[in-house]
Design a protein around this motif. Structure first.
Motif, PDB file in Angstrom:
ATOM      1  N   THR A 178       0.346   0.843  -7.774  1.00  0.00           N
ATOM      2  CA  THR A 178       1.694   0.094  -7.017  1.00  0.00           C
ATOM      3  C   THR A 178       1.965  -1.219  -7.080  1.00  0.00           C
ATOM      4  O   THR A 178       2.423  -1.373  -8.447  1.00  0.00           O
ATOM      5  CB  THR A 178       1.038  -0.548  -5.276  1.00  0.00           C
ATOM      6  OG1 THR A 178       2.115  -0.574  -4.352  1.00  0.00           O
ATOM      7  CG2 THR A 178       0.282  -1.135  -5.769  1.00  0.00           C
ATOM      8  N   ARG A 182       0.859  -0.858  -0.271  1.00  0.00           N
ATOM      9  CA  ARG A 182       0.212   0.130   0.269  1.00  0.00           C
ATOM     10  C   ARG A 182       1.212   1.066   0.112  1.00  0.00           C
ATOM     11  O   ARG A 182       1.793   1.523   0.797  1.00  0.00           O
ATOM     12  CB  ARG A 182      -0.435   0.241   1.625  1.00  0.00           C
ATOM     13  CG  ARG A 182      -2.384  -0.767   1.376  1.00  0.00           C
ATOM     14  CD  ARG A 182      -2.636  -1.170   2.539  1.00  0.00           C
ATOM     15  NE  ARG A 182      -1.240  -1.691   3.953  1.00  0.00           N
ATOM     16  CZ  ARG A 182      -1.989  -1.428   4.971  1.00  0.00           C
ATOM     17  NH1 ARG A 182      -3.304  -1.490   5.532  1.00  0.00           N
ATOM     18  NH2 ARG A 182      -1.003  -1.891   5.988  1.00  0.00           N
ATOM     19  N   PRO A 183       0.702   2.487  -0.629  1.00  0.00           N
ATOM     20  CA  PRO A 183       0.935   3.511  -0.656  1.00  0.00           C
ATOM     21  C   PRO A 183       0.999   4.008   0.247  1.00  0.00           C
ATOM     22  O   PRO A 183       0.093   4.019   1.447  1.00  0.00           O
ATOM     23  CB  PRO A 183       0.923   4.393  -1.969  1.00  0.00           C
ATOM     24  CG  PRO A 183      -0.051   3.042  -2.868  1.00  0.00           C
ATOM     25  CD  PRO A 183      -0.277   2.112  -1.804  1.00  0.00           C
TER      26      PRO A 183
END
Length: 367
Positions: free
Chosen positions: A309, A103-104
């Motif tokens: 991502t 996850r960013p």
């Protein structure tokens, strides 16, 4: 995992994961004889628990504190105080789509690279829910400080672009709005900004400020363990905090010595400062004036917008984060900043007792 313990003499170790059975803290070094019950801790936990407004996660947790040790007949015994809060509303299925995807803005990538494994359910140990232990321990520290005549006041100074000027504070309004801002009108403007972000499946950051009154002169050490440095470490250890300021903070860089210096004066036979640009510290030690510290939080990284991502197999992909997340961390972080500030000061107070021989002799010399 090392690094879960904070403090030297007044020490706290937090434990547990977001989607584990429970989460909590062990406080060691608290003096015996302090009045403490579960209701004292609950008052602080209620300020950070989810579901308080439309700007917090809808996760339904009572965050009920249980004291397992260290208290007898309403008084601390001087032994470790163990506090547990049981998790009740985990929805681990919400995180199935990120089991192998980074996850960013989260610790997924770094955690996996460091340990070769991660608990993807809500971030595990990296979850903001870890702060429950900090707040519970901070409640104990705050009670100790209260016995010493020291008080803390924390609040939301800014939400996104909306900032409350220092000359517009109304401290009685902090609890009158769900954002914990010391100005209801500013809170209304901030709410409008958040509503727009939520429509766009986005989030924002903000700043929490904490004031401490009643500090004695001399807390902190002049070299590595400065009061400023200790506070900075404590607050920077809170997830999502990206900057810490003391007093004028970064604005001091654009000031001049003649303006930034706080002139001394004598009032009622006491040495005081006529201004407080330094934020209550001089040379790394408290100077007796109001301590002023603020922590700036980044926007909540868990957003529903589609983000680019990669997976653990180095495949590029797109991700939309599901689940229940705060569009802004700041309101629930107010009590976390207060707790970490209290823990820092409590630890330094105990350490300061041995700074002078006359103080040590006075303690051990019978009348």
């Amino acid at each position: 995992m090392s690094g879960s313990t904070f403090g030297k003499l007044f020490r706290v170790t937090t434990w547990g994961e977001s989607h584990g059975a429970a989460i909590g803290a062990v406080v060691d070094g608290c003096p015996a004889g302090l009045s403490l019950c579960e209701a004292d801790i609950q008052e602080y936990l209620n300020r950070r628990k989810p579901g308080q407004s439309r700007y917090t996660t809808k996760r339904q947790e009572t965050d009920q504190a249980e004291i397992l040790s260290g208290v007898f007949e309403g008084k601390t015994t001087g032994t470790p105080i163990s506090i547990i809060v049981r998790n009740q509303d985990q929805r681990s299925r919400d995180y199935g789509n990120i089991a192998y995807t980074y996850r960013p803005g989260h610790a997924d990538y770094t955690f996996t690279q460091k340990y070769g494994f991660r608990d993807y359910r809500g971030g595990g140990r990296s979850s903001g829910r870890e702060t429950i232990g900090r707040v519970a321990a901070g409640a104990v520290a705050s009670l100790l400080l209260k016995e010493m005549g020291i008080s803390l006041t924390a609040y939301t100074k800014s939400v996104g672009p909306v900032t409350v000027p220092s000359d517009a504070y109304h401290f009685d309004e902090i609890t009158e709005n769900t954002l914990y801002m010391p100005n209801n009108q500013a809170a209304k403007e901030a709410a409008g900004h958040l509503d727009l972000l939520m429509k766009n499946q986005d989030s924002c950051g903000g700043t929490v400020e904490c004031m401490v009154d009643g500090l004695p002169v001399g807390l902190g050490e002049p070299v590595f363990d400065k009061l400023d440095a200790s506070l900075a470490k404590a607050l920077m250890s809170i997830g999502a905090v990206k900057a810490v300021e003391i007093g004028d903070g970064i604005s001091a860089a654009a000031s001049s010595g003649s303006r930034n210096n706080d002139a001394f004066a004598v009032r009622d036979d006491r040495i005081i400062k006529e201004t407080n640009h330094s934020g209550g510290t001089l040379g790394g030690m408290s100077d007796g004036s109001t301590l002023l510290v603020r922590a700036s939080f980044k926007p909540t990284p868990s957003i529903s917008q589609i983000q680019h991502t990669v997976t653990e197999e180095k495949e590029e992909t797109e991700l939309s984060i599901h689940g229940r997340h705060d569009p802004i961390i700041v309101p629930r972080a107010v009590v976390v900043v207060e707790a970490m500030t209290a823990l820092t000061i409590a630890d330094l107070l105990l350490e300061n007792m041995s700074s002078r021989l006359d103080k040590v002799k006075a303690y051990y010399t019978e009348d």
